[in-house]
Write a protein that holds these residues in place. Structure first.
Motif, PDB file in Angstrom:
ATOM      1  N   ASP A  75      -3.752  35.371  27.724  1.00 43.84           N
ATOM      2  CA  ASP A  75      -4.862  35.464  27.156  1.00 43.84           C
ATOM      3  C   ASP A  75      -5.296  33.914  27.372  1.00 43.84           C
ATOM      4  O   ASP A  75      -4.917  33.163  27.893  1.00 43.84           O
ATOM      5  CB  ASP A  75      -4.383  35.425  25.326  1.00 43.84           C
ATOM      6  N   TRP A  76      -6.700  33.647  26.522  1.00 44.90           N
ATOM      7  CA  TRP A  76      -7.421  32.471  27.065  1.00 44.90           C
ATOM      8  C   TRP A  76      -7.983  31.802  25.662  1.00 44.90           C
ATOM      9  O   TRP A  76      -8.756  31.162  25.741  1.00 44.90           O
ATOM     10  CB  TRP A  76      -8.844  33.033  27.546  1.00 44.90           C
ATOM     11  N   PHE A  81      -8.834  24.728  23.140  1.00 46.25           N
ATOM     12  CA  PHE A  81      -8.175  23.069  23.451  1.00 46.25           C
ATOM     13  C   PHE A  81      -9.414  22.487  24.335  1.00 46.25           C
ATOM     14  O   PHE A  81      -9.278  21.149  24.175  1.00 46.25           O
ATOM     15  CB  PHE A  81      -6.987  23.513  24.067  1.00 46.25           C
ATOM     16  N   VAL A  82     -10.054  23.315  25.231  1.00 43.40           N
ATOM     17  CA  VAL A  82     -10.829  22.574  26.149  1.00 43.40           C
ATOM     18  C   VAL A  82     -11.913  21.708  25.568  1.00 43.40           C
ATOM     19  O   VAL A  82     -12.340  20.582  25.497  1.00 43.40           O
ATOM     20  CB  VAL A  82     -11.333  23.369  27.245  1.00 43.40           C
ATOM     21  N   TYR A  89      -3.917  24.947  28.349  1.00 45.42           N
ATOM     22  CA  TYR A  89      -2.515  25.346  28.622  1.00 45.42           C
ATOM     23  C   TYR A  89      -2.497  26.760  28.702  1.00 45.42           C
ATOM     24  O   TYR A  89      -2.584  27.644  27.817  1.00 45.42           O
ATOM     25  CB  TYR A  89      -1.470  25.024  27.488  1.00 45.42           C
ATOM     26  N   PRO A  90      -2.234  27.386  30.146  1.00 41.96           N
ATOM     27  CA  PRO A  90      -2.254  28.403  30.259  1.00 41.96           C
ATOM     28  C   PRO A  90      -1.267  29.474  29.804  1.00 41.96           C
ATOM     29  O   PRO A  90      -0.219  29.149  29.023  1.00 41.96           O
ATOM     30  CB  PRO A  90      -1.930  28.679  31.816  1.00 41.96           C
ATOM     31  N   SER A  91      -1.216  30.682  29.275  1.00 42.13           N
ATOM     32  CA  SER A  91      -0.651  31.581  28.459  1.00 42.13           C
ATOM     33  C   SER A  91      -0.422  32.929  29.148  1.00 42.13           C
ATOM     34  O   SER A  91      -1.613  33.736  29.365  1.00 42.13           O
ATOM     35  CB  SER A  91      -1.169  31.763  26.979  1.00 42.13           C
TER      36      SER A  91
END
Length: 211
Positions: A75-76, A81-82, A89-91
């Motif tokens: 997911d994005w 957070f950016v 933080y990749p997921s």
């Protein structure tokens, strides 16, 4: 209804769509997605398989991916957070589908989920947690509501009554029922001894390819 017209319009069209869907599956395999033999995509134009990380998708044998299927490996949400904290933080996580699974229309399978063998997932379900083998699951989020074996027993008792109801509905409409009206109800009149007499690909059931 003219039987030749019916075959041309429905059976040949299905074969054409089936060919395109097979090509779609081969494309996914070339990209690195693991897909077992006998797996079917109902409509390649209306399906989303997240192959941004193809090694995270594993689909077993004889899996039916209905229209609207979505399989997500990431997911994005960190996009937020950016903006707020200049952080990302990749997921992402693996999705594994076992063998002999039916996905109803518009099923979404989220990252990190596994679905065991011999499972049926109901229409519109969103699968957020793993489903054990031999289950029927439905809902948002999807939950197990019964067993595969119990559902099969239920269908074995109901299908004849439903075929009769359909035949009566046709009679009420003012015409006589035709054999081709019941191509999906073949257990009522087709078996291993006579399936070749009918102009429909019943060999999928009575003489399936050996994988």
């Amino acid at each position: 209804m003219n039987i030749k017209w019916f075959i041309k319009k429905h059976v040949f069209r299905q074969k054409s769509m089936a060919q395109k869907c097979s090509e779609y599956i081969e494309t996914l395999r070339r990209k690195g997605v693991k897909i077992g033999e006998g797996t079917i995509v109902n409509d390649y134009r209306d399906i989303l398989i997240d192959y941004s990380r193809p090694e995270l998708v594993e689909i077993g044998k004889h899996v039916f991916l209905h229209s609207g299927t979505k399989i997500l490996t990431h997911d994005w949400a960190s996009w937020c957070f950016v903006e707020s904290d200049a952080k990302f933080y990749p997921s992402h996580a693996k999705v594994v589908l076992g063998n002999n699974i039916w996905l109803g229309e518009n099923v979404t399978i989220c990252k990190g989920v596994s679905i065991g063998d011999n499972c049926i997932i109901g229409i519109g379900s969103i699968v957020t947690k793993s489903i054990p083998s031999g289950s029927v699951a439905v809902g948002v989020p999807a939950k197990v509501v019964g067993t595969y074996q119990d559902y099969m027993k239920k269908r074995s008792k109901l299908y004849v009554d439903e075929a009769i109801e359909y035949a009566n509905a046709i009679l009420d409409s003012g015409r006589e029922p035709l054999v081709e009206d019941f191509y999906d109800d073949y257990p009522c009149f087709v078996d291993r001894t006579n399936y070749k007499e009918y102009n429909y690909p019943y060999d999928r059931v009575f003489a399936p390819p050996q994988f």
